[in-house]
Design an enzyme around this catalytic site. Structure first.
Site, mmCIF file in Angstrom:
data_model
loop_
_atom_site.group_PDB
_atom_site.id
_atom_site.type_symbol
_atom_site.label_atom_id
_atom_site.label_comp_id
_atom_site.label_asym_id
_atom_site.label_seq_id
_atom_site.Cartn_x
_atom_site.Cartn_y
_atom_site.Cartn_z
ATOM 1 N N ILE A 538 -2.164 44.646 -12.753
ATOM 2 C CA ILE A 538 -1.819 44.019 -11.469
ATOM 3 C C ILE A 538 -0.320 44.081 -11.174
ATOM 4 O O ILE A 538 0.127 43.621 -10.129
ATOM 5 C CB ILE A 538 -2.301 42.543 -11.404
ATOM 6 C CG1 ILE A 538 -1.819 41.766 -12.631
ATOM 7 C CG2 ILE A 538 -3.812 42.474 -11.282
ATOM 8 C CD1 ILE A 538 -2.160 40.285 -12.588
ATOM 9 N N GLY A 539 0.444 44.652 -12.080
ATOM 10 C CA GLY A 539 1.876 44.772 -11.807
ATOM 11 C C GLY A 539 2.527 45.664 -12.841
ATOM 12 O O GLY A 539 2.069 45.763 -13.973
ATOM 13 N N VAL A 540 3.590 46.334 -12.424
ATOM 14 C CA VAL A 540 4.318 47.197 -13.342
ATOM 15 C C VAL A 540 5.804 46.946 -13.138
ATOM 16 O O VAL A 540 6.250 46.748 -12.012
ATOM 17 C CB VAL A 540 4.033 48.687 -13.032
ATOM 18 C CG1 VAL A 540 4.736 49.574 -14.051
ATOM 19 C CG2 VAL A 540 2.551 48.965 -13.030
ATOM 20 N N PHE A 543 9.780 46.133 -17.812
ATOM 21 C CA PHE A 543 9.383 45.533 -19.077
ATOM 22 C C PHE A 543 8.069 46.112 -19.572
ATOM 23 O O PHE A 543 7.742 46.009 -20.738
ATOM 24 C CB PHE A 543 9.197 44.029 -18.876
ATOM 25 C CG PHE A 543 8.283 43.736 -17.725
ATOM 26 C CD1 PHE A 543 6.913 43.733 -17.894
ATOM 27 C CD2 PHE A 543 8.798 43.524 -16.457
ATOM 28 C CE1 PHE A 543 6.078 43.506 -16.820
ATOM 29 C CE2 PHE A 543 7.965 43.302 -15.386
ATOM 30 C CZ PHE A 543 6.596 43.290 -15.564
ATOM 31 N N GLY A 544 7.276 46.682 -18.664
ATOM 32 C CA GLY A 544 5.953 47.148 -19.034
ATOM 33 C C GLY A 544 4.953 46.776 -17.953
ATOM 34 O O GLY A 544 5.296 46.753 -16.781
ATOM 35 N N VAL A 546 1.619 44.392 -16.333
ATOM 36 C CA VAL A 546 0.943 43.104 -16.301
ATOM 37 C C VAL A 546 -0.534 43.349 -16.031
ATOM 38 O O VAL A 546 -0.890 44.057 -15.087
ATOM 39 C CB VAL A 546 1.520 42.192 -15.198
ATOM 40 C CG1 VAL A 546 0.838 40.838 -15.244
ATOM 41 C CG2 VAL A 546 3.016 42.043 -15.356
ATOM 42 N N ASP A 656 16.823 36.539 -9.267
ATOM 43 C CA ASP A 656 16.014 37.570 -8.605
ATOM 44 C C ASP A 656 14.967 36.901 -7.721
ATOM 45 O O ASP A 656 13.783 37.145 -7.857
ATOM 46 C CB ASP A 656 15.380 38.487 -9.649
ATOM 47 C CG ASP A 656 14.946 39.822 -9.045
ATOM 48 O OD1 ASP A 656 15.287 40.072 -7.864
ATOM 49 O OD2 ASP A 656 14.264 40.596 -9.720
#
Ligand SMILES: *[C@@H]1O[C@H](CO)[C@@H](O)[C@H](O)[C@H]1NC(C)=O
Ligand SMILES: *[C@@H]1O[C@H](CO)[C@@H](O)[C@H](O)[C@H]1NC(C)=O
Ligand SMILES: *[C@@H]1O[C@H](CO)[C@@H](O)[C@H](O)[C@H]1NC(C)=O
Ligand SMILES: *[C@@H]1O[C@H](CO)[C@@H](O)[C@H](O)[C@H]1NC(C)=O
Ligand SMILES: *[C@@H]1O[C@H](CO)[C@@H](O)[C@H](O)[C@H]1NC(C)=O
Ligand SMILES: *[C@@H]1O[C@H](CO)[C@@H](O)[C@H](O)[C@H]1NC(C)=O
Ligand SMILES: *[C@@H]1O[C@H](CO)[C@@H](O)[C@H](O)[C@H]1NC(C)=O
Ligand SMILES: *[C@@H]1O[C@H](CO)[C@@H](O)[C@H](O)[C@H]1NC(C)=O
Ligand SMILES: *[C@@H]1O[C@H](CO)[C@@H](O)[C@H](O)[C@H]1NC(C)=O
Ligand SMILES: *[C@@H]1O[C@H](CO)[C@@H](O)[C@H](O)[C@H]1NC(C)=O
Length: 863
Positions: A538-540, A543-544, A546, A656
């Protein structure tokens, strides 16, 4: 009579002013500011006069092959066109000669702006600079590579050169032979005499009986920090035109300690043998100490970390001025440099015998060359052996100079631009990683010319060049200065099991962590994510990835798996878990647990059913959110940020804030995310890069660029952009729009000024926002975007204004007038009365009483 009397007293006053200022600062006997390549005198933005580099009685140029040139493009981050827009280009060895006072040391400041000059491309320039006394200042120097690696538009190198015995100081520029077509260039040269402030030998740390003679050495300024204080431009120095920077970007881990400043009434009393030019009063009247809790203090070191070049000796000058204690043995601490005791049982009052008296200590440390970046650590720890009244330590200012080596060399290698930067420049995805805009840099940068585009271009050019005024050389190579992730030290990898947290390092071990939050086995994680099934991503981010996952037979979670290539230290990982798990708030995304196995570093968070705020605003086919719900979401996010700023033990700056970091749970409750393991990024050993990546274009606080200071007001700025994004349903930065509309912050402010904001609000909201509510909301967003942080409201005030706006909207929708009580409170906020404590009463801080939270506000001053 009376007018004469007035006249006289005026004269007396001005006389006193003159006297005190001349007594206070140093007046150099030589002060040559050369605007190289320019044929006329010019004044820079600080009002300093630069002379043309045509021959004069004090300066001359010997060159067979040199040309004046003008830069093709003026980078918006240049502090001033003078001296950067003109340059002198040398195709062969050339020498500037200066007639100087032969008994004095001199500052030599070289200014470089690596731009295109005619057909000279900046990437072709490699050169050396040396003095007539055989000191090599620069060698194989590429201003282009250096600027790129430090993400700056221009470079200033500050050297301190010992007296030239023949009264002539010369600088020889030699283009490198190793590169075909190489040339040398320089934009500005400062030659300024300075008092003998480096005359005493410094003790070599780790060798109790060895001293390093500094008096005869040439020095390169590496770092100069106003510890616990603010950025001081050259014009605010005590006569030596030095620039002092904020120290917080260099602090290791979360151990920021607390900052303090001397009360205005307390006069800083320079002793007879310490002249004010050593450091200005602004440096001595602010400090950083560890904090009020002796137990906490005993468990950590107040540590600063600096990147330096190996194979050199460094002079570390620490400035002290005790304005809180007045007796001996009240605050006694040990000073470590590179993990070795530089000073045991430092007691500032014992040194100065009185309060508010400045002093300084010099130490020398040799840094060997090894693999990777070399670091210099400065750490303070309460000295238990002395049994002081307070277990605490304190520092007011810090300077680090590189000393020339045995063969008179000061030059180090060019810093390496990071792979991440190159990647960011190429990639086009992932808006939060600067790449979205960086690809457009060239497009917009080259089109920039119009006034309207300037500020947009500025924001964008920051991708490539971070804006800094008067940067000194390598100063920010280790840089940090800036987009350090939330816990400061994230961007610096830690190899050993050192102290990271300002809290309890001793407890940051697996067992203790498991007591704080849940420990998942890797098998559990694999099962939860169907062996990291790509369809569950669901996310990139840097850090890597998700993943969405399910644990315990049905509980939905978000699983953040660090890239195997990510070099985050295990220790930092543990520290962050510890910190994260202590930050609990209804409006912060909660950490449920973690997994640390097989070298994997995985965090498990609450799953946020409704995803990011952004996807409900634009660029998706989700139904538009009603205005009232948008207001409630903004209020929730503001609460989360307010808690970060004031509710936790240390002021926490998110750094952020943006609509993709505001998540929505199944009940549409807003939760701020990414305040912990933020963009530690894949290049842990190149801190200046990960610092650059932090923060997202379109949301960056412009003051940060100017002042070198990150405060919670930077978050307020970004939140202001979020508010306009919510109102206008468009991206913070949209390069496909006409120039003046690219940056939402600029465009919305402009519309607001012209009174046509209504024209750019989300068409879906047309007629659905109460007039007064819109007015309050827009006004709040506008004040968040004020240029100066001090003028912006606190998050607490923003919160109140938004709550008031919500009341106005509710009364608009129901047709009933606003309650008087609410209106009064809002008015009070408007008048600057702090109601933060009141506003927290209704807040859910998970069982912690409001009083407890606020009594933990240990940093009432500054930041
Ligand atoms: C040179 O510097 C010394 C020491 O600062 C000073 O006493 C002297 O007057 C200076 N000479 C000239 C010619 O300025
Ligand atoms: C310098 O940059 C230009 C254009 O960016 C490129 O064409 C050229 O090859 C580069 N030169 C060197 C020596 O890298
Ligand atoms: C420079 O160019 C010449 C011929 O043009 C070539 O022989 C030489 O190897 C080049 N030197 C470097 C350092 O590239
Ligand atoms: C610098 O000095 C000026 C004039 O004295 C003052 O107005 C300004 O606030 C100072 N700036 C800082 C950062 O101290
Ligand atoms: C540092 O000194 C060592 C030993 O003299 C040498 O091998 C190494 O190359 C030097 N490193 C640099 C960067 O000059
Ligand atoms: C100081 O010690 C810590 C851990 O003990 C280590 O990570 C760090 O590299 C050391 N610093 C230097 C400059 O040796
Ligand atoms: C502080 O630093 C010194 C020197 O590196 C180290 O010996 C000591 O253990 C550190 N103290 C703590 C509490 O981390
Ligand atoms: C630093 O990063 C580079 C790649 O960017 C890597 O090759 C190098 O081994 C790293 N150094 C350390 C000390 O981790
Ligand atoms: C000069 O600097 C460049 C870029 O940092 C580097 O690639 C090159 O090896 C250096 N040359 C010498 C002779 O040190
Ligand atoms: C860090 O601690 C772990 C266990 O506590 C130990 O196995 C490891 O060797 C330590 N690492 C260093 C560099 O001291």
């Amino acid at each position: 009579m009376s007018s004469q009397y007035h006249h006289l007293s005026f004269l007396l006053v001005s006389l006193c002013l003159v006297l005190s200022s001349s007594a206070a600062s140093y007046v150099p006997s030589d002060s040559i500011l050369l605007n190289c390549g320019s044929s006329s005198e010019a004044t820079d933005s600080d009002g300093r006069k630069w002379i043309a580099d045509s021959p004069t009685s004090t300066s001359s140029l010997v060159s067979k092959n040199s040309n004046p040139a003008t830069a093709v493009y003026q980078d918006p981050s240049l502090p001033s066109a003078v001296p950067y827009m003109s340059a002198r280009i040398f195709a062969s060895e050339s020498t500037y000669k200066f007639a100087v006072n032969k008994t004095e040391r001199h500052w030599v400041r070289l200014h470089f702006y690596p731009s295109t000059y005619g057909d000279h491309a900046p990437n072709n320039s490699y050169f050396a600079v040396s003095t007539s006394d055989g000191v090599t200042l620069l060698k194989n120097f590429s201003a282009y590579i250096t600027a790129k690696a430090l993400t700056q538009a221009y470079i200033v190198k500050e050297f301190s050169i010992p007296p030239a015995s023949d009264g002539s100081l010369s600088l020889t520029f030699t283009p490198s032979n190793d590169h075909n077509g190489s040339f040398a260039f320089v934009n500005g040269i400062e030659i300024i005499s300075m008092p003998a402030i480096y005359s005493e030998p410094a003790e070599l740390v780790g060798f109790s009986d060895q001293n390093v003679e500094v008096g005869d050495s040439a020095l390169l300024t590496m770092y100069r920090l106003n510890v616990g204080g603010q950025y001081l431009p050259a014009s605010n120095d005590s006569g030596l035109s030095r620039t002092w920077y904020d120290d917080s970007p260099y602090i290791y881990g979360a151990g920021f300690g607390v900052t303090s400043s001397a009360s205005g009434k307390l006069e800083i009393k320079y002793p007879k043998d310490t002249a004010e030019y050593l450091a200005p009063t602004d440096v001595y009247s602010t400090a950083r100490s560890m904090g009020p809790d002796p137990k906490v203090n005993m468990n950590f070191n107040l540590t600063w970390i600096f990147q330096v070049d190996g194979n050199f000796t460094y002079l570390v000058r620490l400035h002290f001025c005790e304005f809180q204690m007045s007796k001996i043995n009240q605050r006694v601490f040990d000073i470590f440099i590179n993990n070795q005791t530089a000073q045991a049982q430092a007691d500032v009052i014992a040194w100065t015998s009185a309060k508010a008296v400045p002093t300084y200590k010099d130490y020398a440390a040799y840094v060997t060359d090894g693999a990777g970046d070399q670091q210099l650590w400065v750490a303070l720890h309460p000295s238990a052996a002395a049994k002081p009244e307070y277990y605490d330590s304190v520092l007011n200012g810090l300077e680090i100079f590189k000393l020339n080596d045995g063969v008179g060399n000061l030059a180090g290698p060019n810093p390496e631009p990071s792979a991440l930067l190159a990647e960011a420049e190429l990639s086009t995805e992932q808006p939060s990683f600067a790449s979205e805009s960086s690809r457009k840099v060239h497009m917009i940068g080259s089109a920039a010319g119009g006034v309207a585009a300037a500020s947009v271009a500025l924001a964008i050019c920051a991708v490539a060049y971070r804006r800094k005024k008067g940067i000194t050389g390598d100063e920010f190579g280790g840089g940090g200065a800036g987009w350090l992730p939330l816990y400061g030290g994230n961007s610096r990898s830690s190899a050993g099991n050192s102290t990271i947290s300002g809290k309890s390092c001793a407890s940051s071990h697996l067992a203790n962590l498991a007591a704080i939050c849940r420990h998942f086995s890797f098998a559990e994680i694999k099962k939860a994510t169907k062996n990291f099934d790509e369809s569950l991503v669901i996310g990139v981010g840097g850090f890597g990835k998700v993943y969405k996952g399910t644990v315990d037979g049905g509980t939905k979670v978000a699983i953040k798996r660090s890239n195997p290539s990510s070099e985050q230290g295990v220790n930092e990982f543990q520290t962050e878990i510890e910190m994260l798990s202590k930050l609990r708030h209804k409006h912060l995304v909660s950490l449920i647990g973690f997994c640390e196995e097989n070298g994997e570093m995985i965090l498990v968070y609450d799953y946020m059913a409704h995803g990011t705020l952004r996807e409900h605003l634009y660029k998706s086919n989700k139904p538009p959110l009603p205005w009232k719900q948008r207001l409630e979401i903004c209020i929730g996010a503001a609460r989360g940020l307010h808690y970060l700023h004031t509710g936790a033990k240390y002021t926490i700056i998110h750094r952020d804030v943006k609509t993709t970091n505001i998540l929505l749970d199944e009940h549409w409750v807003a939760k701020v995310s990414d305040f912990g393991l933020s963009k530690t990024g894949p290049t842990m050993n190149q801190s200046h890069v990960s610092t650059m990546v932090k923060g997202s274009f379109g949301y960056l606080d412009p003051e940060y660029f100017r002042r070198q200071q990150l405060t919670e007001k930077s978050d307020v700025y970004s939140f202001g952009v979020v508010l306009f994004e919510v109102l206008c349903a468009r991206a913070a930065l949209n390069p496909s729009l006409p120039r003046e509309q690219v940056s939402l912050a600029d465009w919305a402010l402009q519309c607001q000024k012209r009174g046509v904001l209504a024209d750019i609000i989300d068409p879906q909201l047309e007629g659905k926002i109460g007039r007064e509510c819109l007015h309050k909301f827009a006004e709040t967003a506008e004040t968040c975007l004020l240029d100066h942080g001090v003028d912006r409201p606190s998050m607490g005030n923003v919160l109140w204004n938004l709550e008031f706006a919500l009341q106005l909207q509710e009364s608009f929708e129901s047709g009933e007038p606003v309650s008087e009580e609410m209106a009064d409170k809002a008015a009070a906020v408007g008048n600057g009365v702090a109601l933060a404590a009141v506003s927290e009463v209704s807040d859910d801080t998970d069982g912690q009483s409001t009083v407890a939270v606020f009594s933990q506000l240990i940093n009432p001053v500054g930041r």
